[in-house]
Design a protein around this motif. Structure first.
Motif, PDB file in Angstrom:
ATOM      1  N   TYR A   1       0.837  -1.195   0.000  1.00  0.00           N
ATOM      2  CA  TYR A   1       0.000   0.000   0.000  1.00  0.00           C
ATOM      3  C   TYR A   1       0.873   1.247   0.000  1.00  0.00           C
ATOM      4  O   TYR A   1       1.941   1.269   0.612  1.00  0.00           O
TER       5      TYR A   1
ATOM      6  N   GLU B 188      -6.457  -1.098  -6.565  1.00  0.00           N
ATOM      7  CA  GLU B 188      -7.286   0.010  -6.114  1.00  0.00           C
ATOM      8  C   GLU B 188      -6.465   1.293  -6.154  1.00  0.00           C
ATOM      9  O   GLU B 188      -5.291   1.296  -5.805  1.00  0.00           O
ATOM     10  N   LYS B 189      -7.095   2.365  -6.606  1.00  0.00           N
ATOM     11  CA  LYS B 189      -6.443   3.681  -6.642  1.00  0.00           C
ATOM     12  C   LYS B 189      -7.396   4.723  -6.089  1.00  0.00           C
ATOM     13  O   LYS B 189      -8.570   4.757  -6.460  1.00  0.00           O
ATOM     14  N   SER B 190      -6.880   5.592  -5.256  1.00  0.00           N
ATOM     15  CA  SER B 190      -7.661   6.709  -4.732  1.00  0.00           C
ATOM     16  C   SER B 190      -7.774   7.806  -5.780  1.00  0.00           C
ATOM     17  O   SER B 190      -6.910   7.946  -6.648  1.00  0.00           O
TER      18      SER B 190
ATOM     19  N   LEU C 106      -4.854  10.077  -6.322  1.00  0.00           N
ATOM     20  CA  LEU C 106      -3.756   9.698  -7.204  1.00  0.00           C
ATOM     21  C   LEU C 106      -4.029  10.284  -8.583  1.00  0.00           C
ATOM     22  O   LEU C 106      -4.629   9.642  -9.445  1.00  0.00           O
TER      23      LEU C 106
ATOM     24  N   GLN D 162      -2.179  -3.823  -9.567  1.00  0.00           N
ATOM     25  CA  GLN D 162      -2.660  -2.637  -8.859  1.00  0.00           C
ATOM     26  C   GLN D 162      -4.182  -2.719  -8.825  1.00  0.00           C
ATOM     27  O   GLN D 162      -4.843  -2.536  -9.850  1.00  0.00           O
TER      28      GLN D 162
ATOM     29  N   THR E 142      -2.916   4.011  -3.074  1.00  0.00           N
ATOM     30  CA  THR E 142      -3.083   2.880  -3.967  1.00  0.00           C
ATOM     31  C   THR E 142      -2.673   1.593  -3.277  1.00  0.00           C
ATOM     32  O   THR E 142      -2.023   1.612  -2.233  1.00  0.00           O
ATOM     33  N   TYR E 143      -3.055   0.461  -3.893  1.00  0.00           N
ATOM     34  CA  TYR E 143      -2.865  -0.843  -3.271  1.00  0.00           C
ATOM     35  C   TYR E 143      -2.554  -1.882  -4.345  1.00  0.00           C
ATOM     36  O   TYR E 143      -3.175  -1.884  -5.412  1.00  0.00           O
TER      37      TYR E 143
END
Lengths: 113, 115
Positions: B33, B56-58, B61, B54, B47-48
């Motif tokens: 993360y 998940e992205k906020s 970002l 990859q 992000t994760y």
């Protein structure tokens, strides 16, 4: 959306006295809850977590936290504070279906000799 | 030391320059993360990754940010055309999947100052 509130920017306590750092949360469904501590210019260090079961969780360095579902709270406690406990404390929540942690704004704990 | 490591620990750059940070997770952890922490605030998720994917992205970002984890081990976070608002501590964390409530372990962070 999930959120965490830490209502106190700073908590002052005398060494040897009990301490409480407050945290309330909002999340869909049952939460995973965490406490982390941060020392100056350092990353976050894991203290304890609530997953399920017993509402009183014991963690590192004598800290414990109590999960209260009805009040959506997860307050951090310690029976006898040490000067070395002085640091920044963060509460975090994670939804069971998610992966990201959502943190509160942090509470600075000052323990005076 | 078997914890999460990050490099560099500090970075000063001029506005408009590109910067890249590296994170090495705990060796058996396949989840990684990135978070950003500005002064006086709690960390915010960026992000994760699970292995090299990859997942998940906020929305934090922006398109100037890109993260990679090409072999599912270390990760890099690149910021292109840095802005003063990018000044923050960038934290990396890793975890091992558990059926219930895995713990994310954090590195020491990279502190970025954009002049």
């Amino acid at each position: 959306a999930q959120s965490v509130a830490q209502p106190e920017d700073q908590v002052n306590v005398a060494e040897g006295n009990p301490l409480t750092v407050k945290c309330t949360y909002s999340v869909s469904g049952n939460p995973y809850l965490f406490w982390y501590v941060q020392y100056p210019n350092r990353g976050l260090q894991f203290l304890l977590k609530y997953i399920t079961g017993d509402n009183l969780v014991k963690g590192s360095y004598g800290f414990e936290a109590e999960f209260n579902k009805s009040q959506t709270s997860f307050h951090l406690k310690k029976p006898s504070a040490l000067v070395s406990d002085s640091a920044l404390y963060f509460c975090a929540v994670r939804a069971r279906a998610g992966n990201m942690l959502t943190f509160g704004g942090g509470t600075r704990l000052m323990v005076k000799p | 030391d078997t914890g999460v490591s990050q490099d560099p620990r500090h970075k000063i750059t001029k506005r408009g320059q590109n910067v890249t940070f590296r994170c090495d997770p705990i060796s058996e952890h396949n989840r990684l993360y990135w978070y950003r922490q500005t002064l006086g605030q709690g960390p915010e998720f960026l992000t994760y990754f699970q292995n090299e994917a990859q997942l998940e992205k906020s929305r934090l970002l922006s398109d100037r940010f890109s993260a990679e984890r090409p072999k599912g081990s270390f990760s890099t976070l690149e910021i292109q055309r840095t802005e003063q608002g990018d000044s923050a501590m960038y934290l990396c964390a890793s975890s091992l999947p558990r059926r219930l409530g895995e713990t994310q372990y954090f590195g020491p962070g990279t502190r970025l100052l954009v002049l």
